[in-house]
Design a protein around this motif. Structure first.
Motif, PDB file in Angstrom:
ATOM      1  N   LEU A   2     -39.989  90.106 -85.907  1.00 22.83           N
ATOM      2  CA  LEU A   2     -40.172  91.532 -85.663  1.00 22.83           C
ATOM      3  C   LEU A   2     -41.022  92.169 -86.757  1.00 22.83           C
ATOM      4  O   LEU A   2     -41.917  92.968 -86.462  1.00 22.83           O
ATOM      5  N   ILE A   3     -40.769  91.832 -88.010  1.00 23.97           N
ATOM      6  CA  ILE A   3     -41.575  92.390 -89.104  1.00 23.97           C
ATOM      7  C   ILE A   3     -43.052  92.061 -88.903  1.00 23.97           C
ATOM      8  O   ILE A   3     -43.931  92.905 -89.082  1.00 23.97           O
ATOM      9  N   ALA A   4     -43.334  90.821 -88.493  1.00 21.06           N
ATOM     10  CA  ALA A   4     -44.724  90.390 -88.290  1.00 21.06           C
ATOM     11  C   ALA A   4     -45.374  91.095 -87.104  1.00 21.06           C
ATOM     12  O   ALA A   4     -46.604  91.111 -86.992  1.00 21.06           O
ATOM     13  N   SER A   5     -44.553  91.701 -86.226  1.00 20.81           N
ATOM     14  CA  SER A   5     -45.088  92.358 -85.025  1.00 20.81           C
ATOM     15  C   SER A   5     -45.517  93.793 -85.270  1.00 20.81           C
ATOM     16  O   SER A   5     -46.138  94.417 -84.403  1.00 20.81           O
ATOM     17  N   TYR A   6     -45.172  94.346 -86.436  1.00 20.87           N
ATOM     18  CA  TYR A   6     -45.598  95.707 -86.765  1.00 20.87           C
ATOM     19  C   TYR A   6     -47.071  95.709 -87.201  1.00 20.87           C
ATOM     20  O   TYR A   6     -47.617  94.675 -87.599  1.00 20.87           O
ATOM     21  N   ALA A   7     -47.670  96.887 -87.156  1.00 19.52           N
ATOM     22  CA  ALA A   7     -49.020  97.061 -87.687  1.00 19.52           C
ATOM     23  C   ALA A   7     -48.992  96.740 -89.186  1.00 19.52           C
ATOM     24  O   ALA A   7     -47.982  96.968 -89.858  1.00 19.52           O
ATOM     25  N   PRO A   8     -50.094  96.225 -89.742  1.00 23.43           N
ATOM     26  CA  PRO A   8     -50.113  95.805 -91.150  1.00 23.43           C
ATOM     27  C   PRO A   8     -49.663  96.889 -92.127  1.00 23.43           C
ATOM     28  O   PRO A   8     -48.962  96.596 -93.104  1.00 23.43           O
ATOM     29  N   HIS A   9     -50.061  98.156 -91.892  1.00 24.59           N
ATOM     30  CA  HIS A   9     -49.690  99.206 -92.846  1.00 24.59           C
ATOM     31  C   HIS A   9     -48.224  99.603 -92.736  1.00 24.59           C
ATOM     32  O   HIS A   9     -47.691 100.288 -93.615  1.00 24.59           O
ATOM     33  N   VAL A  10     -47.555  99.165 -91.653  1.00 28.83           N
ATOM     34  CA  VAL A  10     -46.135  99.481 -91.466  1.00 28.83           C
ATOM     35  C   VAL A  10     -45.243  98.348 -91.961  1.00 28.83           C
ATOM     36  O   VAL A  10     -44.096  98.572 -92.340  1.00 28.83           O
ATOM     37  N   GLN A  11     -45.752  97.140 -92.004  1.00 22.41           N
ATOM     38  CA  GLN A  11     -44.939  95.983 -92.390  1.00 22.41           C
ATOM     39  C   GLN A  11     -44.260  96.144 -93.750  1.00 22.41           C
ATOM     40  O   GLN A  11     -43.074  95.790 -93.892  1.00 22.41           O
ATOM     41  N   PRO A  12     -44.932  96.681 -94.796  1.00 23.19           N
ATOM     42  CA  PRO A  12     -44.230  96.860 -96.081  1.00 23.19           C
ATOM     43  C   PRO A  12     -43.049  97.823 -95.978  1.00 23.19           C
ATOM     44  O   PRO A  12     -42.030  97.635 -96.655  1.00 23.19           O
ATOM     45  N   ILE A  13     -43.182  98.862 -95.152  1.00 23.52           N
ATOM     46  CA  ILE A  13     -42.085  99.819 -94.969  1.00 23.52           C
ATOM     47  C   ILE A  13     -40.884  99.115 -94.351  1.00 23.52           C
ATOM     48  O   ILE A  13     -39.741  99.239 -94.827  1.00 23.52           O
ATOM     49  N   ILE A  14     -41.136  98.342 -93.304  1.00 28.40           N
ATOM     50  CA  ILE A  14     -40.053  97.656 -92.607  1.00 28.40           C
ATOM     51  C   ILE A  14     -39.422  96.598 -93.502  1.00 28.40           C
ATOM     52  O   ILE A  14     -38.200  96.384 -93.473  1.00 28.40           O
ATOM     53  N   THR A  15     -40.226  95.949 -94.317  1.00 29.01           N
ATOM     54  CA  THR A  15     -39.686  94.957 -95.247  1.00 29.01           C
ATOM     55  C   THR A  15     -38.707  95.614 -96.212  1.00 29.01           C
ATOM     56  O   THR A  15     -37.647  95.058 -96.526  1.00 29.01           O
ATOM     57  N   MET A  16     -39.024  96.823 -96.674  1.00 31.45           N
ATOM     58  CA  MET A  16     -38.092  97.542 -97.539  1.00 31.45           C
ATOM     59  C   MET A  16     -36.815  97.888 -96.788  1.00 31.45           C
ATOM     60  O   MET A  16     -35.701  97.771 -97.330  1.00 31.45           O
ATOM     61  N   ASN A  67     -49.903 106.600 -94.221  1.00 30.60           N
ATOM     62  CA  ASN A  67     -50.131 106.292 -92.816  1.00 30.60           C
ATOM     63  C   ASN A  67     -51.529 105.695 -92.620  1.00 30.60           C
ATOM     64  O   ASN A  67     -52.260 105.472 -93.588  1.00 30.60           O
ATOM     65  N   ARG A  68     -51.910 105.451 -91.390  1.00 36.25           N
ATOM     66  CA  ARG A  68     -53.182 104.778 -91.125  1.00 36.25           C
ATOM     67  C   ARG A  68     -54.385 105.628 -91.504  1.00 36.25           C
ATOM     68  O   ARG A  68     -55.513 105.137 -91.569  1.00 36.25           O
ATOM     69  N   PHE A  69     -54.145 106.915 -91.773  1.00 36.14           N
ATOM     70  CA  PHE A  69     -55.223 107.795 -92.216  1.00 36.14           C
ATOM     71  C   PHE A  69     -55.250 107.924 -93.741  1.00 36.14           C
ATOM     72  O   PHE A  69     -56.030 108.713 -94.284  1.00 36.14           O
ATOM     73  N   GLY A  70     -54.376 107.186 -94.417  1.00 40.76           N
ATOM     74  CA  GLY A  70     -54.322 107.239 -95.870  1.00 40.76           C
ATOM     75  C   GLY A  70     -53.603 108.448 -96.419  1.00 40.76           C
ATOM     76  O   GLY A  70     -53.764 108.794 -97.594  1.00 40.76           O
ATOM     77  N   LYS A  71     -52.779 109.093 -95.591  1.00 42.18           N
ATOM     78  CA  LYS A  71     -52.044 110.287 -96.003  1.00 42.18           C
ATOM     79  C   LYS A  71     -50.547 109.982 -96.063  1.00 42.18           C
ATOM     80  O   LYS A  71     -50.056 109.110 -95.355  1.00 42.18           O
ATOM     81  N   PRO A  72     -49.791 110.727 -96.901  1.00 38.22           N
ATOM     82  CA  PRO A  72     -48.336 110.544 -96.930  1.00 38.22           C
ATOM     83  C   PRO A  72     -47.717 110.901 -95.581  1.00 38.22           C
ATOM     84  O   PRO A  72     -48.216 111.757 -94.851  1.00 38.22           O
ATOM     85  N   TYR A  73     -46.640 110.248 -95.252  1.00 39.62           N
ATOM     86  CA  TYR A  73     -45.927 110.551 -94.020  1.00 39.62           C
ATOM     87  C   TYR A  73     -45.230 111.903 -94.145  1.00 39.62           C
ATOM     88  O   TYR A  73     -44.756 112.285 -95.218  1.00 39.62           O
ATOM     89  N   GLN A  74     -45.166 112.617 -93.030  1.00 36.11           N
ATOM     90  CA  GLN A  74     -44.481 113.910 -93.016  1.00 36.11           C
ATOM     91  C   GLN A  74     -42.994 113.700 -93.263  1.00 36.11           C
ATOM     92  O   GLN A  74     -42.375 112.801 -92.691  1.00 36.11           O
ATOM     93  N   ASP A  75     -42.428 114.532 -94.121  1.00 32.40           N
ATOM     94  CA  ASP A  75     -40.986 114.493 -94.358  1.00 32.40           C
ATOM     95  C   ASP A  75     -40.322 115.410 -93.333  1.00 32.40           C
ATOM     96  O   ASP A  75     -40.252 116.622 -93.515  1.00 32.40           O
ATOM     97  N   THR A  76     -39.854 114.830 -92.238  1.00 28.47           N
ATOM     98  CA  THR A  76     -39.294 115.626 -91.154  1.00 28.47           C
ATOM     99  C   THR A  76     -37.999 116.327 -91.544  1.00 28.47           C
ATOM    100  O   THR A  76     -37.562 117.241 -90.865  1.00 28.47           O
ATOM    101  N   ARG A  77     -37.395 115.922 -92.661  1.00 29.45           N
ATOM    102  CA  ARG A  77     -36.174 116.598 -93.115  1.00 29.45           C
ATOM    103  C   ARG A  77     -36.466 118.022 -93.567  1.00 29.45           C
ATOM    104  O   ARG A  77     -35.559 118.862 -93.619  1.00 29.45           O
TER     105      ARG A  77
END
Length: 301
Positions: A128-142, A211-221
């Motif tokens: 499953l980790i390998a199935s994510y987009a490359p920029h998301v894989q480090p997040i999922i690994t954490m 994210n894929r645009f090189g920007k921080p992810y929105q903190d939805t909290r």
């Protein structure tokens, strides 16, 4: 004057309780918001709805006020959502009570199933980790090897208050429970994060994950109207690719805790590393260890 004398007489006879009884539910909400350092935006919306419906009711019977609101507005809500309204209502009342030296109010919680435990095999995890987009894989690994909540991971900074590559440690700010724990970095996580750190110039501040645009992810909290998971679509796509069913982003937290139990880590340590406030909240994973031991013992000839 007669009314004023009656109030004074009640205060002398009944103490702080008489003062509280003269207030309204709206007074309790005002006290709560004044005391809260950083109230959750979603809770502010809940308080607004509660205040509009029952804010003018007396504090003499807060439980009746709560039932009035619940029956009129929440009967169609999921139990978990109802209980969140109950929790913020109770917190507001108790903030007001505390100001007047009164014992706390206890409103019976709305029962709901919060015992879900879902985890993957190590083979399914890696697929499953390998199935994510490359920029998301480090997040999922954490998520898989440290078990933080998704927004805790997405807002992780570089440096001693987050990912400290020099000390090979991660400081997890479990903001939901106001718990901060610094834990050793798992080798798989270090392997994923080291190239990112090198590429970003070994900096000691700023967001780790972009994210894929090189920007921080929105903190939805922090959104006035809390949004969904920023990587929800990527997760859905990865699950389809890996042929993994019934596995949510939050289930990575269950996966981590379950595998900690199966590795022989005690529940107290899991509680501290995962940022849970009480042992009761991690006891659901104890049965995972029992099942794992049963499977292991059955392998003996």
């Amino acid at each position: 004057m007669a009314e004023y004398e009656t109030k004074l007489r009640h205060q002398l006879m009944f103490g702080p309780a008489a003062i509280v009884a003269q207030g309204t539910i709206a007074d309790a909400f005002a006290s709560y918001l004044a005391k809260a350092k950083r109230p959750c935006p979603a809770d502010i919306l809940r308080i607004g709805k509660l205040n509009a419906q029952i804010g003018d009711l007396s504090l003499r019977e807060p439980k009746r006020a709560w039932e009035t609101f619940r029956l009129a507005n929440l009967t169609g809500h999921a139990p978990g959502g109802q209980d969140r309204y109950r929790a913020v209502f109770q917190a507001a009342i108790n903030t007001y009570y505390e100001l007047h030296d009164l014992p706390p109010l206890k409103i019976k919680a709305i029962p709901f199933d919060n015992e879900r435990v879902r985890f993957l095999t190590k083979e399914d995890r890696d697929r499953l980790i390998a199935s994510y987009a490359p920029h998301v894989q480090p997040i999922i690994t954490m998520l898989a090897f440290h078990g933080p909540r998704i927004q805790t991971a997405l807002q992780m900074p570089w440096g001693v208050n987050g990912v400290d590559m020099q000390r090979e440690a991660i400081r997890l700010n479990h903001s939901k429970n106001a718990v901060i724990q610094s834990v050793p970095m798992h080798p798989r996580v270090k392997e994923m994060l080291l190239p990112i750190w090198e590429k970003q110039g070994r900096r000691m501040k700023g967001h780790v994950f972009l994210n894929r645009f090189g920007k921080p992810y929105q903190d939805t909290r922090l959104s006035r109207v809390p949004g969904g998971n920023p990587i929800r679509n990527q997760h859905k796509t990865a699950c389809i690719r890996a042929e993994i069913n019934d596995f949510t982003i939050h289930d990575w937290r269950h996966h981590w805790a379950s595998h900690c139990v199966m590795a022989g880590i005690d529940l107290i340590t899991i509680m501290h590393m995962g940022g849970w406030k009480s042992l009761r909240m991690v006891q659901r994973y104890a049965s995972v260890g029992v099942d794992h031991m049963r499977a292991a013992i059955n392998k003996l000839d």
